[in-house]
Write a protein that holds these residues in place. Structure first.
Motif, PDB file in Angstrom:
ATOM      1  N   GLY A   1       8.303 -40.286  21.789  1.00 12.13           N
ATOM      2  CA  GLY A   1       7.963 -39.625  23.021  1.00 12.13           C
ATOM      3  C   GLY A   1       6.470 -39.358  23.264  1.00 12.13           C
ATOM      4  N   ILE A   2       5.807 -40.057  22.485  1.00 12.48           N
ATOM      5  CA  ILE A   2       4.181 -39.566  22.182  1.00 12.48           C
ATOM      6  C   ILE A   2       3.444 -39.657  23.846  1.00 12.48           C
TER       7      ILE A   2
ATOM      8  N   ALA B   1      11.225 -37.143  22.236  1.00  7.84           N
ATOM      9  CA  ALA B   1      11.683 -37.864  23.399  1.00  7.84           C
ATOM     10  C   ALA B   1      13.073 -37.468  24.020  1.00  7.84           C
ATOM     11  N   GLY B   2      13.285 -37.551  25.047  1.00  8.34           N
ATOM     12  CA  GLY B   2      14.412 -36.958  25.536  1.00  8.34           C
ATOM     13  C   GLY B   2      14.223 -37.146  27.239  1.00  8.34           C
TER      14      GLY B   2
ATOM     15  N   GLY C   1       3.708 -34.595  23.818  1.00  5.15           N
ATOM     16  CA  GLY C   1       3.139 -35.557  22.722  1.00  5.15           C
ATOM     17  C   GLY C   1       1.519 -35.878  23.082  1.00  5.15           C
ATOM     18  N   SER C   2       1.142 -35.919  24.225  1.00  2.51           N
ATOM     19  CA  SER C   2      -0.256 -36.133  24.462  1.00  2.51           C
ATOM     20  C   SER C   2      -1.065 -35.045  24.029  1.00  2.51           C
ATOM     21  N   ASN C   3      -0.755 -34.074  24.198  1.00  2.00           N
ATOM     22  CA  ASN C   3      -1.420 -32.630  23.861  1.00  2.00           C
ATOM     23  C   ASN C   3      -1.184 -32.553  22.267  1.00  2.00           C
TER      24      ASN C   3
ATOM     25  N   TYR D   1       1.279 -41.483  14.468  1.00  4.54           N
ATOM     26  CA  TYR D   1       1.702 -42.644  15.009  1.00  4.54           C
ATOM     27  C   TYR D   1       2.779 -42.370  16.160  1.00  4.54           C
ATOM     28  N   GLY D   2       3.277 -43.159  16.929  1.00  2.11           N
ATOM     29  CA  GLY D   2       4.201 -42.785  17.836  1.00  2.11           C
ATOM     30  C   GLY D   2       5.218 -43.721  17.923  1.00  2.11           C
TER      31      GLY D   2
END
Length: 316
Positions: free
Chosen positions: A7-8, A63-64, A13-15, A27-28
């Protein structure tokens, strides 16, 4: 370290990428796999299934399926994603050489309400609805395997943050922000509640600590050090916007009567919504601070919220 984040491309994820990219190789895993600054490569879930992902040191599972406040999402979708994907990535972790696994659960999703004054990790979850239930099912799967294996060398962390906020956030805080920005008076000033929030900066700090320090496997609640009332939150918002707060201290019994009528007539203000807006929801962060060996979080609740609201203003 080599860190894999599912869930990058989302808000958290971005933060996390921005916070960790200077010291670690990121890695994502996500549904979409475009290039992302600070990320070596993003893989698909199919790549994960085919074992096309290199070995990692840490796996962070974000991720969810988020809570659907409009209740349009089928219950099965929550269990397919929140429970099903967690099982897949955790099984992958167990087979891999990764030493640490961090699963993002939820405080407010897994506890419908707090009967005690402060929510600690000892309280038994009481989820109502498929979002919270699917998160608890995922937790149970992880905990049962850890219990069966016993004292394994791998470390597993179930993190339960309360409401997360920060630049780029699109959650419930935005709704209240838009009400305050438009100058609409807040009519529930007579209800003095306390709520915990989680600054994204504090959350990233905790994740870095879990990755790099010798923290025991377990469940950890996450929140800022201070709880704020909704009235205080509105005050912070107005300070960030340079506005004067407009809070009406209307009679509690009158507002409760309006909410009862709203439930009968299916109006926006009903008893359930009034409860959610005025209830206490204070989450203890003492266990995670003790595990990390700190006395307080690096960012105060007020400073974190000011940063978030000012980011909303800049975006406008």
């Amino acid at each position: 370290m080599k860190v894999l984040i599912t869930g990058i491309h989302g808000f958290v994820g971005s933060n996390l990428v921005n916070a960790l990219k200077g010291e670690h190789d990121i890695y994502g895993v996500d549904i979409l796999t475009p290039n992302k600054e600070g990320v070596v490569k993003t893989f698909s879930w199919h790549d994960l299934k085919m074992h096309a992902v290199p070995e990692m040191d840490v796996i962070i599972h974000l991720a969810g399926k988020a809570h659907d406040t409009k209740k349009k999402l089928a219950a099965g979708a929550y269990f397919d994603i929140n429970t099903g994907l967690t099982k897949k990535i955790f099984d992958y972790f167990l087979e891999s050489s990764a030493e640490k696994f961090i699963f993002f659960s939820s405080a407010e999703g897994t506890f419908n309400e707090i009967s005690n004054e402060i929510l600690t990790e000892d309280v038994i979850p009481t989820p109502i609805g498929p979002y919270g239930e699917s998160k608890i099912k995922a937790e149970e799967y992880i905990r049962n395997i850890c219990y069966t294996i016993g004292r394994m060398s791998k470390r597993v962390y179930i993190l339960r943050p309360c409401m997360i906020h920060g630049p780029g956030n699109k959650g419930n805080l935005n709704l209240l922000y838009n009400v305050v920005r438009k100058g609409i008076p807040w009519p529930l000033g007579s209800f003095e509640n306390r709520r915990s929030f989680t600054s994204i900066d504090n959350l990233c700090f905790v994740i870095e600590g879990l990755m790099t320090k010798d923290v025991p496997t377990g469940i950890y609640h996450m929140g800022d050090d201070e709880a704020l009332s909704t009235n205080e939150l509105i005050g912070v918002m107005c300070e960030a916007m340079g506005k004067r707060s407009r809070i009406w201290n209307l009679n509690k019994e009158v507002m409760e009567g309006c909410a009862t009528l709203g439930s009968f007539l299916h109006l926006p203000l009903n008893r359930e919504r009034l409860r959610k807006l005025t209830e206490n929801y204070v989450v203890s962060n003492e266990k995670i601070k003790a595990a990390l060996g700190i006395k307080k979080m690096p960012v105060s609740a007020r400073d974190g919220l000011l940063k978030t609201i000012r980011s909303f203003e800049r975006k406008r």
